[in-house]
Design an enzyme around this catalytic site. Structure first.
Site, PDB file in Angstrom:
ATOM      1  N   LYS A 276      73.276 -60.500  66.375  1.00  0.00           N
ATOM      2  CA  LYS A 276      72.518 -61.660  65.889  1.00  0.00           C
ATOM      3  C   LYS A 276      71.474 -62.054  66.929  1.00  0.00           C
ATOM      4  CE  LYS A 276      76.176 -64.027  63.262  1.00  0.00           C
ATOM      5  NZ  LYS A 276      75.531 -64.011  61.947  1.00  0.00           N
ATOM      6  N   ARG A 350      84.231 -60.445  55.790  1.00  0.00           N
ATOM      7  CA  ARG A 350      84.846 -59.861  54.585  1.00  0.00           C
ATOM      8  C   ARG A 350      85.796 -58.727  54.958  1.00  0.00           C
ATOM      9  NH1 ARG A 350      78.989 -58.536  52.277  1.00  0.00           N
ATOM     10  NH2 ARG A 350      78.596 -60.395  53.516  1.00  0.00           N
TER      11      ARG A 350
HETATM   12  N1  BES Z   1      79.378 -65.713  60.174  1.00  0.00           N
HETATM   13  C1  BES Z   1      78.274 -65.222  59.458  1.00  0.00           C
HETATM   14  C2  BES Z   1      77.805 -66.162  58.349  1.00  0.00           C
HETATM   15  C3  BES Z   1      77.255 -67.500  58.763  1.00  0.00           C
HETATM   16  C4  BES Z   1      75.897 -67.697  58.817  1.00  0.00           C
HETATM   17  C5  BES Z   1      78.100 -68.560  59.007  1.00  0.00           C
HETATM   18  C6  BES Z   1      75.394 -68.935  59.169  1.00  0.00           C
HETATM   19  C7  BES Z   1      77.591 -69.792  59.361  1.00  0.00           C
HETATM   20  C8  BES Z   1      76.237 -69.987  59.431  1.00  0.00           C
HETATM   21  C9  BES Z   1      78.630 -63.882  58.798  1.00  0.00           C
HETATM   22  O1  BES Z   1      79.555 -63.115  59.474  1.00  0.00           O
HETATM   23  C10 BES Z   1      77.358 -63.107  58.726  1.00  0.00           C
HETATM   24  O2  BES Z   1      76.791 -62.836  59.739  1.00  0.00           O
HETATM   25  N2  BES Z   1      76.955 -62.772  57.508  1.00  0.00           N
HETATM   26  C11 BES Z   1      75.750 -62.046  57.314  1.00  0.00           C
HETATM   27  C12 BES Z   1      75.980 -61.083  56.167  1.00  0.00           C
HETATM   28  C13 BES Z   1      74.880 -60.071  56.022  1.00  0.00           C
HETATM   29  C14 BES Z   1      74.837 -59.132  57.198  1.00  0.00           C
HETATM   30  C15 BES Z   1      75.121 -59.298  54.743  1.00  0.00           C
HETATM   31  C16 BES Z   1      74.644 -63.040  56.960  1.00  0.00           C
HETATM   32  O3  BES Z   1      74.924 -64.037  56.285  1.00  0.00           O
HETATM   33  O4  BES Z   1      73.518 -62.827  57.383  1.00  0.00           O
HETATM   34 ZN    ZN Z   2      78.720 -61.879  60.979  1.00  0.00          ZN
END
Ligand code: BES
Ligand code: ZN
Ligand code: ZN
Length: 495
Positions: A276, A350
């Site tokens: 990230k 997931r």
């Molecule tokens: N933990 C994040 C989701 C999240 C985003 C929680 C903002 C709280 C605030 C999750 O693990 C994630 O990174 N999801 C990705 C999925 C994508 C790679 C398909 C996302 O939402 O960008």
């Molecule tokens: Zn994530």
């Protein structure tokens, strides 16, 4: 903090602060009029001058209120009486409690409003006050030299007609809910170097021991024996070993169905090799909010002795970057045998839930609710304050939505049409762990659905509402403890 109930006239209540509410009609009949007369008509004058409007959550402090037993007076607006709902009343109550809790050891007396015409009952008013009095004095700044908020020393609720058993029950219920919300908030707010799978598991054991609940902790070896290949892959890049914890509460007989509450517990989500950017990573200590919520909820359900059987499952891993991190292109085998092509290591929640959901099913879950900070896409769809709901069983989903409405929390259902699942197809495995550009909150839910074996299941995506980016007068920034109340209400509705 203790909360008492008394019939003391407002002007005779001894406290650091007397808190009274007023709706936008600014009607000074009854006890409020008596208070106004004791104060020489100051409330009427402030109302006439436009300083006191009764707008929702408007705060008018009189720090030097002579003539009454309390040292100070705070007048809180409720807005239009016929528009009053549980969340609106909570906004006013939380704003009031937060404004008086900036000093330590504060005592308050709160005049319980008699409201009619709105959509909130007398018991809900009391319960909401008890929650606000318990939650509003706890901030996210426990490691700061000077805290912005302090738990109240004591509170007295001033009622007209004495404490009935319904009043007492609403106070107890509210305090238990408030303390459960604070437990969840505390776990989520702690800095990530203190919170990792083992420390969350220890905290769960402590909570369970305090309540006389059974708590089982699975370490890496056990997780390997349980074939949790999907969860273990996420964990493998971290120096912190994973844990799966389950806490069991049996308040009903063995023939009564068991509710499984499954929480995503990524104690820090760096994104893994699909790293990230800093902005997105900044709040990722909160990626275990689902498991903290499951723990808070079962603690409250047990303390309330609800006649239901509930098991909380916490899937705890850290998603980190190292030479042993799982990689894009890896093909994982989940506990149920489904093979998963990893196309993004940041879609890790997931993968964790896949194995824990299947484990919960095999351990006899009859109905399932999972909670997860799963997708940014859900925040894009619904904003920061609304939980997304996804389900394979409309009756069960309706029950959860009704509970959220009673609890005064915002939940909105999104569709789970079959064709969304096609977006998860892979050329090399049974499925892939991302769906593509659109409908990301839904494809994430469709992924989870593969692991619940058609049991009635509701997935709650709390990525938005579980963690607030800034302080507001009516709520502290950081962890919110959202959905604890809804889960307790769901459990109550199972009776
Ligand atoms: N933990 C994040 C989701 C999240 C985003 C929680 C903002 C709280 C605030 C999750 O693990 C994630 O990174 N999801 C990705 C999925 C994508 C790679 C398909 C996302 O939402 O960008
Ligand atoms: Zn994530
Ligand atoms: Zn995550």
């Amino acid at each position: 903090m203790t909360i008492n109930v008394a019939t003391t006239p407002y002007h005779e209540a001894e406290a650091d602060w007397l808190i009274v509410t007023i709706d936008s009609s600014r009607n000074f009949d009854g006890p409020l009029g008596e208070l106004d007369r004791t104060l020489g008509g100051v409330l009427t004058r402030l109302s006439e001058s436009g300083d006191l409007t009764g707008k929702l959550a408007e705060l008018l402090p009189l720090p030097d209120a002579s003539g009454i037993a309390a040292q100070r007076l705070l007048v809180v607006g409720l807005g239009k009486a016929d528009e009053l709902t549980r969340p609106r009343f909570e906004k006013a109550a939380m704003a009031a409690v937060r404004s008086v809790s900036s000093k330590a050891d504060v005592s308050v007396a709160v005049a319980v409003p008699q409201v009619s015409g709105g959509d909130i009952s007398a018991e809900q008013i009391i319960e909401t006050l008890a929650i606000s009095l318990t939650v509003g004095g706890v901030g996210q700044d426990s490691l700061k030299a000077e805290r912005g908020h302090h738990p109240l020393a004591s509170a007295t609720l001033l009622v007209d007609d004495g404490a009935t058993s319904a009043t007492e029950a609403a106070v107890t219920h509210g305090v238990i809910l408030g303390e459960a919300i604070n437990l969840t908030r505390d776990l989520v707010n702690l800095p990530p170097q203190q919170i990792h799978p083992e420390s969350v598991a220890e905290r769960a054991q402590q909570v369970a021991a305090d309540l006389g609940l059974s708590c089982t902790v699975l370490n890496r070896k056990k997780l390997e024996a349980e074939k949790m290949g999907s969860l273990l892959a996420v964990a493998q890049g971290s120096d912190r070993p994973p844990r799966v914890v389950f806490v069991e509460y049996r308040g009903a007989g063995d023939d009564t169905p068991t509710l499984a509450i499954v929480g995503k517990g990524v104690t820090f989500d760096s994104g893994g090799l699909s790293l990230k950017p800093s902005d997105g990573m900044l709040t990722m200590k909160s990626d275990m909010a689902g498991s903290a919520t499951a723990l808070g909820a079962i603690a409250a359900i047990a303390r309330l002795k609800l006649p239901v059987n509930v098991t909380a499952y916490l899937g705890l891993v850290e998603n980190m970057v190292s030479g042993s991190s799982y990689k894009l292109g890896d093909i994982l085998t989940a506990r149920n045998g489904v093979t998963i092509e990893v196309q993004n290591t940041d879609a890790e929640g997931r993968l964790v839930l896949a194995d824990v959901l299947h484990y919960a099913v095999e351990r006899g879950a009859d109905r399932i609710i999972d909670l997860a900070t799963l997708t940014g896409a859900c925040v894009v769809a619904l904003g920061e304050d609304v939980t997304g709901a996804f389900s394979n069983d409309q009756d069960w989903c309706n029950q959860v939505l009704a509970a959220a409405s009673t609890a005064g929390e915002y939940v909105w259902q999104l569709p789970t049409f079959d064709f969304y699942a096609e977006l998860l197809k892979s050329d090399v495995a049974d499925c892939r762990n991302i769906g593509g550009r659109w409908g990301g909150a839904i494809t994430a839910a469709k992924f989870l659905e593969k692991f619940v074996d058609k049991k009635p299941w509701v997935h709650l995506d709390i990525a938005g509402p579980s963690f607030a980016s800034s302080n507001k007068p009516h709520r502290e920034g950081g962890a919110t403890g959202c959905m604890v109340r809804t889960l307790v209400e769901v459990a109550s509705s199972l009776k």
